[in-house]
Write a protein that holds these residues in place. Structure first.
Motif, PDB file in Angstrom:
ATOM      1  N   PRO A   1      10.160   8.486 -30.483  1.00  0.00           N
ATOM      2  CA  PRO A   1       9.003   8.560 -29.614  1.00  0.00           C
ATOM      3  C   PRO A   1       8.337   7.234 -28.976  1.00  0.00           C
ATOM      4  O   PRO A   1       7.695   7.065 -27.948  1.00  0.00           O
ATOM      5  N   ALA A   2       8.468   6.065 -29.810  1.00  0.00           N
ATOM      6  CA  ALA A   2       8.095   4.739 -29.250  1.00  0.00           C
ATOM      7  C   ALA A   2       8.763   4.382 -28.088  1.00  0.00           C
ATOM      8  O   ALA A   2       8.443   3.848 -27.239  1.00  0.00           O
ATOM      9  N   VAL A   3      10.185   4.747 -28.202  1.00  0.00           N
ATOM     10  CA  VAL A   3      11.021   4.511 -26.848  1.00  0.00           C
ATOM     11  C   VAL A   3      10.592   5.568 -25.784  1.00  0.00           C
ATOM     12  O   VAL A   3      10.456   4.984 -24.319  1.00  0.00           O
ATOM     13  N   GLY A   4      10.475   6.852 -26.109  1.00  0.00           N
ATOM     14  CA  GLY A   4       9.602   7.474 -25.147  1.00  0.00           C
ATOM     15  C   GLY A   4       8.480   7.308 -24.338  1.00  0.00           C
ATOM     16  O   GLY A   4       8.347   7.236 -23.245  1.00  0.00           O
ATOM     17  N   ARG A   5       7.499   6.646 -25.253  1.00  0.00           N
ATOM     18  CA  ARG A   5       6.386   6.264 -24.895  1.00  0.00           C
ATOM     19  C   ARG A   5       6.493   5.121 -23.952  1.00  0.00           C
ATOM     20  O   ARG A   5       5.885   4.797 -22.764  1.00  0.00           O
ATOM     21  N   LEU A   6       7.399   4.379 -24.227  1.00  0.00           N
ATOM     22  CA  LEU A   6       7.832   3.191 -23.122  1.00  0.00           C
ATOM     23  C   LEU A   6       8.310   3.612 -22.082  1.00  0.00           C
ATOM     24  O   LEU A   6       8.116   2.825 -20.951  1.00  0.00           O
ATOM     25  N   ALA A   7       9.013   4.673 -22.003  1.00  0.00           N
ATOM     26  CA  ALA A   7       9.558   5.152 -20.592  1.00  0.00           C
ATOM     27  C   ALA A   7       8.711   5.528 -19.821  1.00  0.00           C
ATOM     28  O   ALA A   7       8.775   5.606 -18.520  1.00  0.00           O
TER      29      ALA A   7
ATOM     30  N   GLU B   1      11.406  14.459 -30.152  1.00  0.00           N
ATOM     31  CA  GLU B   1      11.941  14.903 -31.273  1.00  0.00           C
ATOM     32  C   GLU B   1      13.076  15.902 -30.955  1.00  0.00           C
ATOM     33  O   GLU B   1      14.119  15.917 -31.728  1.00  0.00           O
ATOM     34  N   MET B   2      13.044  16.863 -29.867  1.00  0.00           N
ATOM     35  CA  MET B   2      14.100  17.670 -29.407  1.00  0.00           C
ATOM     36  C   MET B   2      15.301  16.999 -29.113  1.00  0.00           C
ATOM     37  O   MET B   2      16.361  17.422 -29.049  1.00  0.00           O
ATOM     38  N   ALA B   3      14.945  15.960 -28.319  1.00  0.00           N
ATOM     39  CA  ALA B   3      16.265  15.100 -27.845  1.00  0.00           C
ATOM     40  C   ALA B   3      16.502  13.867 -28.905  1.00  0.00           C
ATOM     41  O   ALA B   3      17.495  13.333 -28.537  1.00  0.00           O
ATOM     42  N   ASP B   4      16.115  13.862 -30.164  1.00  0.00           N
ATOM     43  CA  ASP B   4      16.475  12.924 -30.891  1.00  0.00           C
ATOM     44  C   ASP B   4      16.350  11.539 -30.447  1.00  0.00           C
ATOM     45  O   ASP B   4      16.960  10.641 -30.562  1.00  0.00           O
ATOM     46  N   VAL B   5      15.201  11.332 -29.872  1.00  0.00           N
ATOM     47  CA  VAL B   5      14.770   9.984 -29.201  1.00  0.00           C
ATOM     48  C   VAL B   5      13.501   9.505 -30.028  1.00  0.00           C
ATOM     49  O   VAL B   5      12.585  10.098 -30.294  1.00  0.00           O
TER      50      VAL B   5
ATOM     51  N   ALA C   1      23.600  12.939 -26.567  1.00  0.00           N
ATOM     52  CA  ALA C   1      24.077  11.561 -27.310  1.00  0.00           C
ATOM     53  C   ALA C   1      24.388  10.536 -26.556  1.00  0.00           C
ATOM     54  O   ALA C   1      24.438   9.420 -26.870  1.00  0.00           O
ATOM     55  N   ASP C   2      24.033  10.623 -25.081  1.00  0.00           N
ATOM     56  CA  ASP C   2      23.873   9.711 -24.112  1.00  0.00           C
ATOM     57  C   ASP C   2      22.624   8.898 -23.999  1.00  0.00           C
ATOM     58  O   ASP C   2      22.666   7.745 -23.541  1.00  0.00           O
ATOM     59  N   LEU C   3      21.553   9.527 -24.234  1.00  0.00           N
ATOM     60  CA  LEU C   3      20.304   9.133 -24.295  1.00  0.00           C
ATOM     61  C   LEU C   3      19.971   7.710 -24.990  1.00  0.00           C
ATOM     62  O   LEU C   3      19.325   6.833 -24.398  1.00  0.00           O
ATOM     63  N   LYS C   4      20.865   7.134 -26.138  1.00  0.00           N
ATOM     64  CA  LYS C   4      20.593   6.076 -26.632  1.00  0.00           C
ATOM     65  C   LYS C   4      21.220   5.073 -25.933  1.00  0.00           C
ATOM     66  O   LYS C   4      20.573   3.722 -25.989  1.00  0.00           O
ATOM     67  N   ASP C   5      21.825   5.182 -24.861  1.00  0.00           N
ATOM     68  CA  ASP C   5      22.281   4.175 -23.730  1.00  0.00           C
ATOM     69  C   ASP C   5      21.701   4.210 -22.417  1.00  0.00           C
ATOM     70  O   ASP C   5      21.985   3.486 -21.471  1.00  0.00           O
ATOM     71  N   ALA C   6      20.673   5.182 -22.434  1.00  0.00           N
ATOM     72  CA  ALA C   6      20.087   5.682 -21.183  1.00  0.00           C
ATOM     73  C   ALA C   6      19.029   4.215 -20.749  1.00  0.00           C
ATOM     74  O   ALA C   6      18.427   3.877 -21.219  1.00  0.00           O
ATOM     75  N   THR C   7      19.057   4.434 -19.436  1.00  0.00           N
ATOM     76  CA  THR C   7      18.021   3.457 -18.969  1.00  0.00           C
ATOM     77  C   THR C   7      16.722   4.170 -18.998  1.00  0.00           C
ATOM     78  O   THR C   7      16.664   5.233 -19.223  1.00  0.00           O
ATOM     79  N   LEU C   8      15.623   3.588 -18.553  1.00  0.00           N
ATOM     80  CA  LEU C   8      14.144   4.326 -18.905  1.00  0.00           C
ATOM     81  C   LEU C   8      14.366   5.165 -17.662  1.00  0.00           C
ATOM     82  O   LEU C   8      13.637   6.232 -18.055  1.00  0.00           O
ATOM     83  N   ASP C   9      14.530   4.954 -16.470  1.00  0.00           N
ATOM     84  CA  ASP C   9      14.592   5.972 -15.471  1.00  0.00           C
ATOM     85  C   ASP C   9      15.167   7.208 -16.067  1.00  0.00           C
ATOM     86  O   ASP C   9      14.863   8.443 -15.652  1.00  0.00           O
ATOM     87  N   GLU C  10      16.594   6.740 -16.538  1.00  0.00           N
ATOM     88  CA  GLU C  10      17.380   8.260 -16.861  1.00  0.00           C
ATOM     89  C   GLU C  10      16.649   8.958 -18.060  1.00  0.00           C
ATOM     90  O   GLU C  10      16.716  10.114 -17.797  1.00  0.00           O
ATOM     91  N   LEU C  11      16.064   8.240 -18.550  1.00  0.00           N
ATOM     92  CA  LEU C  11      15.380   8.848 -20.241  1.00  0.00           C
ATOM     93  C   LEU C  11      14.272   9.593 -19.532  1.00  0.00           C
ATOM     94  O   LEU C  11      14.035  10.534 -20.224  1.00  0.00           O
ATOM     95  N   ARG C  12      13.494   9.213 -18.571  1.00  0.00           N
ATOM     96  CA  ARG C  12      12.257   9.977 -18.017  1.00  0.00           C
ATOM     97  C   ARG C  12      12.912  11.122 -17.622  1.00  0.00           C
ATOM     98  O   ARG C  12      12.135  12.189 -17.837  1.00  0.00           O
ATOM     99  N   LEU C  13      13.897  11.398 -16.765  1.00  0.00           N
ATOM    100  CA  LEU C  13      14.458  12.514 -16.189  1.00  0.00           C
ATOM    101  C   LEU C  13      14.876  13.536 -17.339  1.00  0.00           C
ATOM    102  O   LEU C  13      14.799  14.742 -17.188  1.00  0.00           O
TER     103      LEU C  13
ATOM    104  N   LEU D   1      13.986  13.784 -20.306  1.00  0.00           N
ATOM    105  CA  LEU D   1      13.094  14.267 -21.325  1.00  0.00           C
ATOM    106  C   LEU D   1      12.090  15.126 -20.515  1.00  0.00           C
ATOM    107  O   LEU D   1      11.503  16.156 -21.119  1.00  0.00           O
ATOM    108  N   ALA D   2      11.988  15.168 -19.313  1.00  0.00           N
ATOM    109  CA  ALA D   2      11.005  15.847 -18.397  1.00  0.00           C
ATOM    110  C   ALA D   2      11.181  17.123 -18.788  1.00  0.00           C
ATOM    111  O   ALA D   2       9.990  17.831 -18.962  1.00  0.00           O
ATOM    112  N   PRO D   3      12.269  17.808 -18.473  1.00  0.00           N
ATOM    113  CA  PRO D   3      12.221  19.179 -18.679  1.00  0.00           C
ATOM    114  C   PRO D   3      11.535  19.833 -20.176  1.00  0.00           C
ATOM    115  O   PRO D   3      10.902  20.952 -20.307  1.00  0.00           O
ATOM    116  N   ASP D   4      12.136  19.082 -21.306  1.00  0.00           N
ATOM    117  CA  ASP D   4      11.425  19.343 -22.575  1.00  0.00           C
ATOM    118  C   ASP D   4       9.819  19.229 -22.757  1.00  0.00           C
ATOM    119  O   ASP D   4       9.221  19.788 -23.206  1.00  0.00           O
ATOM    120  N   ILE D   5       9.474  18.004 -22.031  1.00  0.00           N
ATOM    121  CA  ILE D   5       8.060  17.777 -21.992  1.00  0.00           C
ATOM    122  C   ILE D   5       7.302  18.977 -21.422  1.00  0.00           C
ATOM    123  O   ILE D   5       6.206  19.665 -21.629  1.00  0.00           O
TER     124      ILE D   5
END
Length: 226
Positions: A47-53, A41-45, A4-16, A18-22
């Motif tokens: 994908p375009a934002v994930g690719r940006l991260a 998809e597992m984190a409800d993020v 639920a917090d990932l929508k407000d996460a920085t790109l650095d926070e998002l990378r960390l 998402l990493a375990p699920d990747i």
């Protein structure tokens, strides 16, 4: 960080985050865009934002970025786990063993992801980043172990530990023994070998006359004669 917090996460926070699920997805898809999309998809993020991260123009491209984030997530878990000072009263060999073993337990079950990550890291263009990853993790382990050396020993300790860790990972990824017993025995032998070496070195050379060939020693760790 909760999903639920990932929508407000920085790109650095998002990378960390998402990493375990990747890493889980990489067992099947490799360190590819498909693994990244699956993790998003597992984190409800989006994908375009994930690719940006994980957008990069550096060596190794997105695959190395994802592997780097995975290593970083293990680093973060290790630092949080040992932040309570539980290592303080342990002998140095037990500190190092506990730190390395924690990292192995953190990736237990992801041997195929590790195997694929190692193959990516082994590509010539990725070698500098792979070495940097190993050095950074070794540095964090030594700092948690209480090391404050800033001289020659600062570098040799980290180079030796990076060698031990890398060699142990190579055994771990192929180890099918119960509870990774072969890996545990290998790690114990490597640490014991370093302890004996350091003791002999101190006796023969003395504190002010240390001259140590790191590359040669790391070669012996990676290809032990047993």
């Amino acid at each position: 960080m909760a999903d639920a917090d990932l929508k407000d996460a920085t790109l650095d926070e998002l990378r960390l985050a998402l990493a375990p699920d990747i890493a889980v997805s990489a067992m099947f898809d490799g360190w590819t865009d498909a693994a990244l999309v699956s993790a998003c998809e597992m984190a409800d993020v989006d994908p375009a934002v994930g690719r940006l991260a994980f957008k990069t123009s550096g060596l190794g491209g997105r695959a190395m970025d994802m592997i780097d984030a995975w290593v970083g997530s293990v680093d973060a878990r290790m630092e949080a786990h040992f932040a309570d000072g539980r290592l303080d009263n342990m002998p140095i060999r037990e500190k190092i063993r506990s730190l390395v073993w924690f990292r192995l337990e953190a990736i237990m079950g992801l041997e195929e992801s590790l195997r694929r990550a190692t193959a990516v890291q082994a590509m010539p263009q990725n070698a500098p980043r792979a070495l940097k990853q190993g050095w950074s993790s070794a540095d964090k382990m030594w700092r948690l172990a209480g090391d404050t050396a800033t001289d020659y020993n600062h570098y040799t300790k980290r180079a030796i530990l990076a060698g031990i860790y890398g060699a142990t990972l190579a055994v771990f990824v192929e180890d099918e023994s119960e509870g990774k017993a072969e890996t545990a025995a290998f790690l114990d032998r490597r640490i014991e070998g370093v302890m004996k070496f350091e003791k002999a070195k101190a006796q023969l050379l003395g504190k002010d006359r240390e001259h140590f060939d790191v590359a040669r020693f790391l070669g012996r760790l990676r290809y032990p004669q047993n």
